[in-house]
Design a protein around this motif. Structure first.
Motif, PDB file in Angstrom:
ATOM      1  N   PHE A 162     -14.967 -31.395 -22.543  1.00  0.00           N
ATOM      2  CA  PHE A 162     -15.664 -30.105 -22.559  1.00  0.00           C
ATOM      3  C   PHE A 162     -15.926 -29.634 -21.123  1.00  0.00           C
ATOM      4  CE2 PHE A 162     -18.873 -26.962 -23.467  1.00  0.00           C
ATOM      5  CZ  PHE A 162     -18.763 -26.641 -24.812  1.00  0.00           C
ATOM      6  N   LYS A 163     -16.453 -30.543 -20.322  1.00  0.00           N
ATOM      7  CA  LYS A 163     -16.790 -30.187 -18.948  1.00  0.00           C
ATOM      8  C   LYS A 163     -15.553 -29.902 -18.116  1.00  0.00           C
ATOM      9  CE  LYS A 163     -21.326 -32.327 -18.671  1.00  0.00           C
ATOM     10  NZ  LYS A 163     -22.053 -33.584 -18.357  1.00  0.00           N
ATOM     11  N   LYS A 164     -14.504 -30.687 -18.351  1.00  0.00           N
ATOM     12  CA  LYS A 164     -13.251 -30.442 -17.615  1.00  0.00           C
ATOM     13  C   LYS A 164     -12.697 -29.057 -17.941  1.00  0.00           C
ATOM     14  CE  LYS A 164     -11.489 -35.068 -16.720  1.00  0.00           C
ATOM     15  NZ  LYS A 164     -11.050 -36.222 -17.533  1.00  0.00           N
ATOM     16  N   ILE A 165     -12.766 -28.691 -19.191  1.00  0.00           N
ATOM     17  CA  ILE A 165     -12.244 -27.375 -19.582  1.00  0.00           C
ATOM     18  C   ILE A 165     -13.122 -26.272 -18.984  1.00  0.00           C
ATOM     19  CG2 ILE A 165     -11.681 -25.867 -21.525  1.00  0.00           C
ATOM     20  CD1 ILE A 165     -11.314 -28.539 -23.169  1.00  0.00           C
ATOM     21  N   LYS A 166     -14.409 -26.509 -18.993  1.00  0.00           N
ATOM     22  CA  LYS A 166     -15.326 -25.559 -18.362  1.00  0.00           C
ATOM     23  C   LYS A 166     -14.938 -25.347 -16.901  1.00  0.00           C
ATOM     24  CE  LYS A 166     -20.187 -24.707 -17.477  1.00  0.00           C
ATOM     25  NZ  LYS A 166     -21.539 -24.909 -17.973  1.00  0.00           N
ATOM     26  N   THR A 167     -14.622 -26.437 -16.225  1.00  0.00           N
ATOM     27  CA  THR A 167     -14.210 -26.348 -14.824  1.00  0.00           C
ATOM     28  C   THR A 167     -12.902 -25.577 -14.693  1.00  0.00           C
ATOM     29  OG1 THR A 167     -15.217 -28.494 -14.478  1.00  0.00           O
ATOM     30  CG2 THR A 167     -13.752 -27.717 -12.745  1.00  0.00           C
ATOM     31  N   TRP A 168     -11.989 -25.811 -15.623  1.00  0.00           N
ATOM     32  CA  TRP A 168     -10.710 -25.103 -15.611  1.00  0.00           C
ATOM     33  C   TRP A 168     -10.940 -23.590 -15.689  1.00  0.00           C
ATOM     34  CZ3 TRP A 168      -8.149 -21.913 -19.117  1.00  0.00           C
ATOM     35  CH2 TRP A 168      -6.799 -21.680 -18.838  1.00  0.00           C
ATOM     36  N   PHE A 169     -11.939 -23.181 -16.461  1.00  0.00           N
ATOM     37  CA  PHE A 169     -12.244 -21.758 -16.627  1.00  0.00           C
ATOM     38  C   PHE A 169     -13.018 -21.193 -15.429  1.00  0.00           C
ATOM     39  CE2 PHE A 169     -11.494 -21.944 -21.290  1.00  0.00           C
ATOM     40  CZ  PHE A 169     -10.861 -20.726 -21.449  1.00  0.00           C
ATOM     41  N   LYS A 170     -13.510 -22.103 -14.630  1.00  0.00           N
ATOM     42  CA  LYS A 170     -14.513 -21.820 -13.602  1.00  0.00           C
ATOM     43  C   LYS A 170     -14.558 -20.387 -13.047  1.00  0.00           C
ATOM     44  CE  LYS A 170     -17.749 -24.173 -11.353  1.00  0.00           C
ATOM     45  NZ  LYS A 170     -18.384 -25.408 -11.751  1.00  0.00           N
ATOM     46  N   SER A 171     -13.533 -20.040 -12.262  1.00  0.00           N
ATOM     47  CA  SER A 171     -13.653 -18.801 -11.490  1.00  0.00           C
ATOM     48  C   SER A 171     -13.697 -17.569 -12.402  1.00  0.00           C
ATOM     49  CB  SER A 171     -12.506 -18.685 -10.495  1.00  0.00           C
ATOM     50  OG  SER A 171     -11.290 -18.784 -11.192  1.00  0.00           O
ATOM     51  N   TYR A 172     -13.280 -17.729 -13.652  1.00  0.00           N
ATOM     52  CA  TYR A 172     -13.283 -16.584 -14.557  1.00  0.00           C
ATOM     53  C   TYR A 172     -14.451 -16.605 -15.527  1.00  0.00           C
ATOM     54  CZ  TYR A 172      -8.812 -15.371 -12.702  1.00  0.00           C
ATOM     55  OH  TYR A 172      -7.837 -14.992 -11.861  1.00  0.00           O
ATOM     56  N   ALA A 173     -15.209 -17.700 -15.486  1.00  0.00           N
ATOM     57  CA  ALA A 173     -16.232 -17.907 -16.508  1.00  0.00           C
ATOM     58  C   ALA A 173     -17.187 -16.717 -16.602  1.00  0.00           C
ATOM     59  CB  ALA A 173     -16.998 -19.184 -16.230  1.00  0.00           C
ATOM     60  N   LYS A 174     -17.653 -16.257 -15.454  1.00  0.00           N
ATOM     61  CA  LYS A 174     -18.650 -15.195 -15.445  1.00  0.00           C
ATOM     62  C   LYS A 174     -18.054 -13.905 -16.007  1.00  0.00           C
ATOM     63  CE  LYS A 174     -22.447 -13.810 -12.519  1.00  0.00           C
ATOM     64  NZ  LYS A 174     -22.919 -13.660 -11.141  1.00  0.00           N
ATOM     65  N   LYS A 175     -16.875 -13.577 -15.521  1.00  0.00           N
ATOM     66  CA  LYS A 175     -16.193 -12.356 -15.946  1.00  0.00           C
ATOM     67  C   LYS A 175     -15.930 -12.390 -17.466  1.00  0.00           C
ATOM     68  CE  LYS A 175     -12.090  -9.904 -14.587  1.00  0.00           C
ATOM     69  NZ  LYS A 175     -10.757 -10.092 -13.989  1.00  0.00           N
ATOM     70  N   LEU A 176     -15.436 -13.538 -17.913  1.00  0.00           N
ATOM     71  CA  LEU A 176     -15.113 -13.664 -19.328  1.00  0.00           C
ATOM     72  C   LEU A 176     -16.380 -13.628 -20.176  1.00  0.00           C
ATOM     73  CD1 LEU A 176     -12.344 -16.420 -19.217  1.00  0.00           C
ATOM     74  CD2 LEU A 176     -12.029 -13.983 -19.642  1.00  0.00           C
ATOM     75  N   SER A 177     -17.440 -14.181 -19.634  1.00  0.00           N
ATOM     76  CA  SER A 177     -18.680 -14.235 -20.385  1.00  0.00           C
ATOM     77  C   SER A 177     -19.250 -12.823 -20.546  1.00  0.00           C
ATOM     78  CB  SER A 177     -19.647 -15.142 -19.639  1.00  0.00           C
ATOM     79  OG  SER A 177     -20.769 -15.379 -20.403  1.00  0.00           O
ATOM     80  N   LYS A 178     -19.191 -12.034 -19.470  1.00  0.00           N
ATOM     81  CA  LYS A 178     -19.633 -10.635 -19.518  1.00  0.00           C
ATOM     82  C   LYS A 178     -18.798  -9.873 -20.538  1.00  0.00           C
ATOM     83  CE  LYS A 178     -21.101  -6.505 -17.924  1.00  0.00           C
ATOM     84  NZ  LYS A 178     -20.673  -5.790 -19.121  1.00  0.00           N
ATOM     85  N   LYS A 179     -17.491 -10.110 -20.472  1.00  0.00           N
ATOM     86  CA  LYS A 179     -16.581  -9.432 -21.396  1.00  0.00           C
ATOM     87  C   LYS A 179     -16.931  -9.771 -22.843  1.00  0.00           C
ATOM     88  CE  LYS A 179     -11.857  -8.168 -21.699  1.00  0.00           C
ATOM     89  NZ  LYS A 179     -11.123  -7.617 -20.592  1.00  0.00           N
ATOM     90  N   SER A 180     -17.175 -11.048 -23.086  1.00  0.00           N
ATOM     91  CA  SER A 180     -17.457 -11.437 -24.468  1.00  0.00           C
ATOM     92  C   SER A 180     -18.808 -10.881 -24.923  1.00  0.00           C
ATOM     93  CB  SER A 180     -17.374 -12.956 -24.632  1.00  0.00           C
ATOM     94  OG  SER A 180     -18.395 -13.590 -23.902  1.00  0.00           O
ATOM     95  N   ASP A 181     -19.760 -10.759 -24.000  1.00  0.00           N
ATOM     96  CA  ASP A 181     -21.036 -10.106 -24.349  1.00  0.00           C
ATOM     97  C   ASP A 181     -20.797  -8.673 -24.820  1.00  0.00           C
ATOM     98  OD1 ASP A 181     -22.668 -12.211 -23.765  1.00  0.00           O
ATOM     99  OD2 ASP A 181     -23.249 -11.518 -21.777  1.00  0.00           O
TER     100      ASP A 181
END
Lengths: 372, 372
Positions: free
Chosen positions: B343-362
């Motif tokens: 789970f954590k490794k995948i989170k890291t893989w998403f890292k630089s996009y996490a914020k952008k993707l999270s905003k988008k999904s909101d």
């Protein structure tokens, strides 16, 4: 020539400014409405008024030669903001009993959300956290309601500690499984018992139109006021029995988490370039990636616990895994006939909802596209 | 008391009517803008103007104490409608060559869409359908461009028939795989060759912001005008080489179709009650079900062909299948540590996009919720 364009664009800017003024005015009126609703204990969400209002605006749109779809989408978006504004006024308190509400796990995200909503409705709320158990007797002194909002694996041991609640105290849990926690609560506590499953994330800012699943436990007449309180928050309640609830959650949660996890793991192991993948994606896939990213931004413990909480989950996932293997065989054999046969059967299974779902997916795709 | 509420609601109705009037005016101006854009060959979508306009409206929203998010969402929705209105005016014709364009498979849905867009841009288009091959010589008489828009399995045999096109004729295919069709085209035709993959369904009403992937074949300077023509339609072009394209499509198409199909098959075999499932679903799952339903409303042949067109697909799916089996083992062993580790490794893989993707999904979730 381009002056012509500039002039028209200026006209548009003027209109858009008027637009913003209108919205500002509208939201102010909505705040006033919020006050009245609070005073009279009216629900923040009035589906009948909403439907009537939307349909007459759509009629007017048509008369003006404007797409009614457009007007509907715009008004719905404005209403979302309006609900948030009404929220700020707080809510009428339905139960005037003076004893406090205890939230066990009240500093968790979902616990905090309920804490906020209850306080906005005028209730006295105490929190009992991990480190407060030495003080539990004091905190749990004669509550009118106890809400258990803790990780699924802790639900049983925690509820077992609640054997001496007052007989009229309402005991509630918010776990995403319902059958077993409900039974534990019914065994431990002889008073009113209620199982709830909030079908939204704790990041929700207002609960209007959000779904909470209700599994009745015991003495529903004793907690009817709390259901009414949630209705005032705008929540949509849906009653189902706990066993059915758990069965459907296999699809709605377990299988989705499983697939989402596997997608993420696949990205990781294939070591795909995320930037390039996003560049090459259509809006639908953008949303899928966003949703997968969202999943991995959450608490892994929570998902591990949910996935591992029941042997049934594994049983269910394995049945699904067999279906995947069947599908692989079809593809490997290039068995086009079988592929099409299943395809058509599934189409038939969707039959009565196909049109509705198709319209819905059109709307969603349109909205996704706006956001590129 | 309720009179008070009625009065305020009437005020809102008045505002909303003004609202509709404003939108009507705005769309009229947009039609005028469409005419000017057509005249001067300007793209229907002007991202710089859009960005500038949105950001100054957002500033004004803030000054008025209104959420800039709200204003942005509303204006984007209105712009979607505007693009559609501009569409009605047609488009400037970029290439003044008088020879016709031929669409092979022009009565298929995607063929029809290109036919419509080309005609709106003033081109002479002929169609060559299944039953026209006896007449092919006549139809294919000296075209300036041939667009092949047919099922993936037919692409090779059809392209092989196109060996005697004029040397300056542009040969294009629209298949969802690119490497092999492109090679076939390059072998058969010695003139300009271009591979396109439209990343949208043929039900699209206007192509603004829609993505078309471009795989260059030969003599790009000869078909640059056509890329420009598509830009005028509002299309977003993204250039990538064919092998990379095909690799990413494993994720963006093949795996998605596979999972979507398996979900449907699982519903069918578990014989779940669709009505109840929808009742119990949160907005995210509503959209998932809608998207699955949408898939099964389409042409099974098309998907069978795409899935079975290449051994690579199976190879890729089987690698994914192994990941699923790994995940099942983790769940079965209740190996929480490994679960969390991945789970954590995948989170890291998403890292630089996490914020952008999270905003988008909101944003997406908010919109979904509006539509309940």
């Amino acid at each position: 020539m381009l002056d012509e364009l500039k002039k028209l664009r200026k006209n548009i800017d003027v209109l858009d400014k008027k637009f913003i003024k209108l919205i500002t005015k509208r939201l102010k009126i909505v705040t006033e409405i919020g006050k009245i609703k609070k005073k009279h204990g009216l629900s923040i969400h009035d589906p009948i008024r909403e439907k009537k209002m939307l349909s007459s605006r759509c009629e007017e749109a048509k008369l003006n030669g404007v797409s009614s779809c457009l007007v509907k989408d715009l008004l719905k978006r404005i209403m979302r903001e309006s609900y948030f504004n009404e929220n700020q006024e707080g809510f009428k308190k339905i139960c005037l009993n003076l004893r406090p509400i205890i939230i066990i796990g009240g500093l968790g995200k979902m616990g905090q959300l309920f804490n906020k909503m209850l306080k906005l409705s005028g209730y006295k709320v105490h929190i009992l956290e991990k480190n407060d158990w030495h003080n539990a007797k004091k905190i749990l002194n004669n509550p009118m309601m106890v809400i258990v909002s803790i990780p699924v694996l802790l639900v049983k041991p925690i509820i077992l500690k609640l054997s001496s609640l007052p007989k009229d105290c309402i005991l509630i849990d918010l776990t995403s499984i319902k059958h077993r926690p409900l039974n534990v609560m019914l065994n431990v506590h002889s008073g009113p018992v209620l199982g709830l499953h909030p079908m939204f994330g704790p990041e929700c800012k207002n609960l209007v139109k959000q779904l909470i699943i209700v599994c009745h436990g015991r003495y529903p007449e004793k907690y009817e006021w709390f259901l009414e309180q949630m209705r005032i928050w705008g929540v949509k309640l849906y009653v189902v029995n706990a066993i059915q609830h758990d069965y459907y959650m296999n699809f709605i949660q377990i299988l989705r988490y499983f697939i989402t996890f596997s997608y993420g793991l696949n990205f990781l192991e294939e070591d795909v370039n995320l930037k390039k993948m996003l560049d090459l994606s259509s809006p639908i896939y953008h949303i899928e990636i966003a949703m997968i990213g969202r999943f991995f931004n959450q608490n892994p413990e929570l998902y591990a616990d949910i996935m591992m909480s029941s042997g049934n989950n594994i049983f269910f996932i394995k049945r699904y895994y067999k279906i995947l293997s069947k599908l692989i065989t079809i593809l490997e054999k290039k068995d086009k006939e079988k592929f099409i046969d299943y395809f058509k059967k599934i189409k038939t299974w969707f039959k009565s909802y196909a049109k509705k779902l198709s319209k819905k997916s059109d709307d969603i795709l349109g909205q996704l596209n706006d956001n590129i």
